[in-house]
Design a protein around this motif. Structure first.
Motif, short mmCIF file in Angstrom:
data_model
loop_
_atom_site.label_atom_id
_atom_site.label_comp_id
_atom_site.label_asym_id
_atom_site.label_seq_id
_atom_site.Cartn_x
_atom_site.Cartn_y
_atom_site.Cartn_z
N SER A 73 0.94 -1.02 -0.10
CA SER A 73 0.22 -0.12 -0.06
C SER A 73 1.00 1.30 0.23
O SER A 73 0.94 2.27 -0.95
CB SER A 73 -0.90 0.10 1.01
OG SER A 73 -1.75 -0.96 1.38
N ARG A 76 2.42 2.23 -3.47
CA ARG A 76 1.29 2.59 -4.25
C ARG A 76 1.21 4.06 -4.21
O ARG A 76 1.38 4.25 -4.88
CB ARG A 76 0.45 1.29 -4.36
CG ARG A 76 -0.89 1.99 -5.32
CD ARG A 76 -2.23 0.96 -5.57
NE ARG A 76 -2.34 0.24 -3.92
CZ ARG A 76 -2.25 -0.64 -3.55
NH1 ARG A 76 -1.74 -1.92 -3.63
NH2 ARG A 76 -2.93 -0.50 -1.78
N ILE A 77 1.20 4.35 -2.64
CA ILE A 77 1.21 5.44 -2.19
C ILE A 77 1.54 6.22 -3.36
O ILE A 77 2.43 7.67 -3.31
CB ILE A 77 0.62 5.52 -1.15
CG1 ILE A 77 -1.26 4.97 -1.03
CG2 ILE A 77 0.81 6.80 -0.23
CD1 ILE A 77 -1.36 4.74 0.23
N GLU A 78 3.26 5.83 -2.43
CA GLU A 78 4.06 6.98 -3.24
C GLU A 78 4.53 7.10 -4.79
O GLU A 78 4.60 7.70 -4.97
CB GLU A 78 5.91 5.87 -2.81
CG GLU A 78 5.49 6.30 -1.37
CD GLU A 78 6.98 5.65 -0.81
OE1 GLU A 78 7.34 4.91 -1.19
OE2 GLU A 78 7.05 5.70 0.15
N GLN A 80 1.14 6.76 -6.55
CA GLN A 80 0.38 8.58 -7.22
C GLN A 80 0.72 9.45 -7.00
O GLN A 80 0.68 10.08 -6.99
CB GLN A 80 -0.82 7.59 -6.02
CG GLN A 80 -1.64 6.59 -6.86
CD GLN A 80 -2.16 5.74 -5.77
OE1 GLN A 80 -2.46 6.79 -4.23
NE2 GLN A 80 -3.24 4.98 -5.99
#
Length: 95
Positions: A73, A76-78, A80
Motif C-alpha cells: 500500500s 502504491r501511494i508513493e 501515486q
C-alpha cells in the motif's frame, strides 16, 4: 524546550516564559499520544483474553501478512504521489 528568564518570584526563583514553539511541540506530542489510544486498547483486549491459548505461529503469520500488505500500500501511494507531482510540474511548465 527553550525558556527565557523574564523575572524573579518572591522566593528569588526565576520566572520562565513558555514560547509558542514549546506549546506547539507539546500539542503535537499529545496528539501523537492520543492517536495510540485505540490501538493500545485493542492490543490490551487481545492479550488479556486468557480463555484461549495464544497461537504464536498464527500471530506471526498475520503480522507478516499485514506487514506485506502495508508495504504494498505504501509503495502504491508513493507511486501515486510521484505521478501527481509530475503532473503538477507539467501543468506549471505549460502555464
Amino acid at each position: 524546550m527553550d525558556s527565557i528568564k523574564t523575572g524573579i518570584t518572591k522566593n528569588k526563583q526565576p520566572i520562565k516564559e513558555i514560547s509558542y514553539q514549546d506549546i506547539h511541540e507539546i500539542s503535537d506530542l499529545l496528539e501523537r499520544l492520543s492517536s495510540w489510544e485505540q490501538p493500545l486498547k485493542i492490543l490490551d483486549d487481545f492479550f488479556s483474553e486468557k480463555s484461549n491459548p495464544v497461537n504464536k505461529k498464527k500471530i506471526v503469520k498475520e503480522y507478516h501478512a499485514f506487514h506485506f500488505e502495508f508495504g504494498n500500500s505504501i509503495q502504491r501511494i508513493e507511486g501515486q504521489i510521484e505521478e501527481s507531482e509530475k503532473g503538477v510540474k507539467k501543468r506549471t511548465m505549460i502555464s
